[in-house]
Design an enzyme around this catalytic site. Structure first.
Site, PDB file in Angstrom:
ATOM      1  CE  LYS A 216      -2.699  -0.837   3.812  1.00  0.00           C
ATOM      2  NZ  LYS A 216      -1.920  -2.133   3.832  1.00  0.00           N
ATOM      3  CB  THR A 218       5.002   0.244  -2.889  1.00  0.00           C
ATOM      4  OG1 THR A 218       5.963  -0.471  -1.792  1.00  0.00           O
ATOM      5  CG2 THR A 218       5.915   0.145  -4.194  1.00  0.00           C
ATOM      6  NE  ARG A 240      -0.153   3.737   8.744  1.00  0.00           N
ATOM      7  CZ  ARG A 240      -0.446   2.520   8.917  1.00  0.00           C
ATOM      8  NH1 ARG A 240      -0.813   2.106  10.041  1.00  0.00           N
ATOM      9  NH2 ARG A 240      -0.195   1.670   7.819  1.00  0.00           N
ATOM     10  CB  ALA A 470      -4.387  -0.558  10.660  1.00  0.00           C
ATOM     11  CG  PHE A 501      -2.879  -4.329   8.691  1.00  0.00           C
ATOM     12  CD1 PHE A 501      -1.924  -4.826   8.239  1.00  0.00           C
ATOM     13  CD2 PHE A 501      -3.003  -3.596   9.974  1.00  0.00           C
ATOM     14  CE1 PHE A 501      -0.913  -5.122   9.031  1.00  0.00           C
ATOM     15  CE2 PHE A 501      -1.900  -3.870  10.839  1.00  0.00           C
ATOM     16  CZ  PHE A 501      -1.061  -4.560  10.162  1.00  0.00           C
ATOM     17  CG  PHE A 589       4.722  -9.280  -6.631  1.00  0.00           C
ATOM     18  CD1 PHE A 589       5.975  -9.410  -5.617  1.00  0.00           C
ATOM     19  CD2 PHE A 589       3.613  -8.387  -6.459  1.00  0.00           C
ATOM     20  CE1 PHE A 589       5.599  -8.925  -4.398  1.00  0.00           C
ATOM     21  CE2 PHE A 589       3.442  -8.042  -5.123  1.00  0.00           C
ATOM     22  CZ  PHE A 589       4.341  -8.324  -4.084  1.00  0.00           C
ATOM     23  CD1 TRP A 618       9.055  -2.497  -5.118  1.00  0.00           C
ATOM     24  CD2 TRP A 618       9.989  -3.486  -6.706  1.00  0.00           C
ATOM     25  NE1 TRP A 618      10.292  -3.190  -4.623  1.00  0.00           N
ATOM     26  CE2 TRP A 618      10.834  -3.767  -5.697  1.00  0.00           C
ATOM     27  CE3 TRP A 618      10.319  -4.169  -8.130  1.00  0.00           C
ATOM     28  CZ2 TRP A 618      11.988  -4.615  -5.889  1.00  0.00           C
ATOM     29  CZ3 TRP A 618      11.726  -4.942  -8.254  1.00  0.00           C
ATOM     30  CH2 TRP A 618      12.294  -5.159  -7.141  1.00  0.00           C
TER      31      TRP A 618
END
Length: 765
Positions: A216, A218, A240, A470, A501, A589, A618
């Protein structure tokens, strides 16, 4: 770039510099691929399949010194994949310019990168010429390869933070610089920009994750890089601050990853500007004040206690402002300490804390399972007043939640004062204000309340502020950071923040708790999914942090993906409960097949998502999230019927039941006697109209981590119910939820080190 070197250039020094895992001739990973065929075709097949992270379609490929049948075969295969293929001899005078041109193509013209986000790595195809394989004539390939996150972060030189501040419209006196790459932003900015229209508010949430996380942060970083650096739209990421618990435990860093991360990532993941240290100090000061007050009340008379609480200083005796406030709350309208009656003195001086009701715990920002239950007060100086207590992890402190939800310094002081630490012997709540410590807590937090300005790898702005978990707290960054960012980006800009999460936990709390505190309305939800997580929900084997992935996750399996999409569909439905448009971001991925990617996007759109987009941020940075940014830009124009899940006036139990049934899919809830007793007490004390913050495992929609997919028919057990009155929510504990994580056998700290010469951090992520 493909290079063919003659055997005369082999040397042990050169060969020993090659990492075994990069040997694709069958000696190391991905073992044996080139043995599947013969000759030139084997070389090319191994070349193009052993390194799926190097996408050749639409790229320019330079073949250096590659000759004969092998070179022709490689050129043919690259062209069939859509690449433009050039060739060059080793001794060509144009070699340097050709290589430079190829590398410069990696840097997007709109990107502020000072250098292309890549490094050159020499890869052997047959490091031992005598090996009897059909491809022994081919020696080396030179590929653009991705580095570790920390290497990528370190390779990019961030712009000076004062330059960044000027770019986004901050004035010189509105920032407090910490070193060269980060700064605190003063809250006075909100007053200056109060008439500026807010930008669009985007929340990044996710499906139920594997223990590895699904990216998340990323996605958040990749999305803002795409918006700002590639589509020229003002945007801000609000993230955060990571806890050092997971950083040194299992997860590692949380700055994003690859070419979509916050830099410098070492500073982001470690002390940053000291906010978590300030929270720890404030939390533990309050904890110390509780035990000290109990001791002093137990060992002194009313008169002695009063004389020490209101001493004579330089011949003058007077109440402090916080003591005067306590007198007013008690209905004692006097300002002269000498005029109080004995009854008033006793009422003022004694809190009569019931030690068995203390809910305020000490904290430390380290995973430490042996602090889950401790005994305090065993020294002889404590005169036998020992009691059982515990430590929580620092980010689980209510002060962290207060920091994340506060809207001003005054609001923070008031919230700190409302913190309930225990009950007195009559059953009434005892607060930090009663202990007289509110002002001191505010002093410790005076700098922590200011958001920290940093930047992404592509130079776009980021606010890093607060870091509540979370699964324990509400799991999102601060209201103040969001409010400031929304003003800075302007009406057509975007602020992208994340909720921890799955959507069932972080997003539900974001809407029902954070949006109530801030008054802000989200424009769109980006729901992050991965093929890996969907396969797990479809019945794939357990995923364990630190262990290699099973073949089900590295090979195409459409049935597992289809079966696991039930979790994605459920999370989309949860988003729709709040009336907000949703865009699914499939974090791709290298092991994901095109068919798997297409299947997920198809199911997501059929299940009600406005759009579903595969993302390669990524590996490609902002360029890899351009389609996602465009989808988000369109989605914010869709009809938004945002609404809360429940009314605050509902009884506490009914609010818990609503979340359990509508969000988690539970049949019903079951409260333990202790939980029911606490609900009754909080209702009687006047706290029944607060929102609910469920403390629950993040690994399942249910309370059982092993139940994947979309469990149904379960009864959700509520083992305890606690209150964070200062933060402004009631938090039920589901099952055996712990507020202090433990270190695993193989912790991340085994890999983390410091170079004593360069002072560089190694192995952080």
């Amino acid at each position: 770039l493909a290079l063919d070197l003659p055997e005369s250039l082999y040397s042990s020094k050169l060969l020993n510099a090659v990492k075994p895992e990069k040997d694709v001739d069958g000696h190391g990973w991905p073992g044996g691929e080139l043995h599947a065929a013969a000759g030139a075709c084997a070389l090319c097949w191994g070349c193009l399949n052993a390194f799926p992270c190097v996408a050749t379609g639409g790229k320019k490929v330079l073949l250096v010194g590659v000759r004969g049948a092998e070179g022709a075969a490689l050129q043919s295969m690259l062209q069939r994949q859509g690449a433009t293929v050039l060739s060059c001899h080793w001794k060509s005078p144009q070699l340097q310019s050709e290589v430079s041109a190829l590398l410069s193509a990696w840097a997007h013209p709109a990107s502020p990168l000072s250098a292309p986000p890549c490094q050159l790595t020499i890869l052997p195809f047959s490091v031992i010429p005598k090996r009897e394989t059909p491809h022994c004539k081919i020696s080396w390939l030179l590929f653009v390869f991705f580095s570790s996150d920390i290497e990528i972060s370190r390779a990019q030189c961030p712009k000076a933070v004062d330059v960044l501040a000027k770019e986004i419209g901050l004035l010189t006196d509105e920032i407090e610089i910490y070193g060269q790459t980060k700064a605190k932003v003063r809250l006075s900015l909100l007053e200056r920009l109060k008439d500026q229209p807010d930008g669009k508010y985007v929340l990044v949430a996710g499906i139920t994750p594997t223990p590895l996380g699904e990216g998340k942060s990323t996605v958040t970083v990749g999305l803002v890089q795409a918006l700002t650096a590639h589509l020229n739209i003002n945007s801000f990421a609000c993230l955060r601050q990571p806890s050092q618990g997971p950083t040194f435990g299992v997860k590692g860093g949380a700055a994003g990853g690859g070419y979509a991360q916050v830099i410098p990532m070492e500073e982001f993941n470690l002390h940053l500007t000291g906010d978590i240290h300030a929270i720890t100090a404030a939390n533990n000061l309050l904890a110390a004040a509780i035990d000290a007050r109990i001791l002093h009340e137990n060992t002194q008379s009313d008169k002695s206690l009063y004389n020490r609480l209101v001493p004579v200083v330089n011949g003058v005796r007077g109440f402090s402002p916080i003591q005067l406030a306590r007198l007013r709350r008690l209905g004692i309208n006097k300002t002269d300490p000498g005029t109080l009656t004995e009854e008033e003195i006793s009422k003022f001086a004694r809190l009569d804390i019931d030690p068995s009701t203390i809910t305020w715990q000490r904290v430390v920002d380290t995973n430490d399972r042996f602090l889950r239950k401790i005994t305090v007060g065993q020294a002889a100086t404590e005169k036998g007043f020992a009691r059982q207590a515990q430590f929580d992890i620092a980010v689980a402190s209510e002060i962290m939640a207060i920091l994340a939800l506060t809207t001003s310094l005054q609001d923070m002081k008031e919230r700190l004062g409302r913190v309930v630490v225990a009950n007195d012997k009559k059953g009434e709540p005892v607060t930090a204000e009663d202990l007289g410590v509110t002002g001191a807590l505010a002093v410790l937090m005076k700098d922590a309340i200011k958001p920290t300005l940093m930047q992404t790898l592509e130079g776009t702005p980021v606010f890093v502020h607060a870091g509540p978990f979370a699964n324990i707290a509400h799991g999102s960054s601060s209201v103040l950071a969001d409010k400031i960012a929304l003003k800075l980006v302007g009406e057509k800009g975007f602020v992208v923040t994340e909720a921890g999460f799955g959507a069932d936990i972080g997003m539900e709390k974001f809407f029902n708790i954070k949006c109530r505190a801030s008054g802000l309305v989200p424009s769109v939800v980006v729901l992050v999914a991965t093929v890996r997580a969907l396969k797990m929900h479809g019945g794939g084997p357990n995923v364990t942090a630190g262990a290699p992935l099973k073949k089900e996750y590295t090979e195409e399996n459409l049935q597992l993906v289809a079966d696991g999409c039930c979790n994605l569909q459920k999370q989309i439905q949860i988003t729709q409960l709040f009336g907000v448009p949703v865009v699914v971001a499939l974090n791709v991925f290298k092991t994901d097949s095109p068919a798997e990617i297409d299947l997920v996007c198809k199911i997501a759109k059929e299940s009600g998502a406005f759009d579903a987009v595969p993302c390669n941020h990524w590996s490609a940075g902002g360029r890899g999230a351009i389609k996602l940014a465009q989808a988000v830009e369109k989605a914010v124009n869709q009809k938004n019927n945002f609404k809360y899940l429940y009314n605050l006036e509902l009884p506490i139990v009914e609010k818990i039941r609503t979340i359990a049934q509508k969000v988690y899919g539970a049949q019903d809830i079951e409260l333990s006697p202790a939980a029911q007793s606490q609900v009754d007490r909080y209702t009687q004390q006047g706290f029944g109209n607060l929102p609910i913050c469920m403390a629950k495992t993040h690994l399942s929609l249910s309370h059982q981590p092993e139940r994947k997919g979309v469990p149904t028919g379960f009864i959700l057990p509520i083992s305890d119910v606690r209150a964070s009155i200062g933060a402004g929510f009631i938090y039920p504990l589901v099952g055996t939820m712990s507020t202090m994580p433990g270190l695993p056998t193989r912790s991340c700290f085994y890999d983390i080190d410091l170079d004593p010469v360069t002072e560089e951090v190694k192995g952080l992520f």
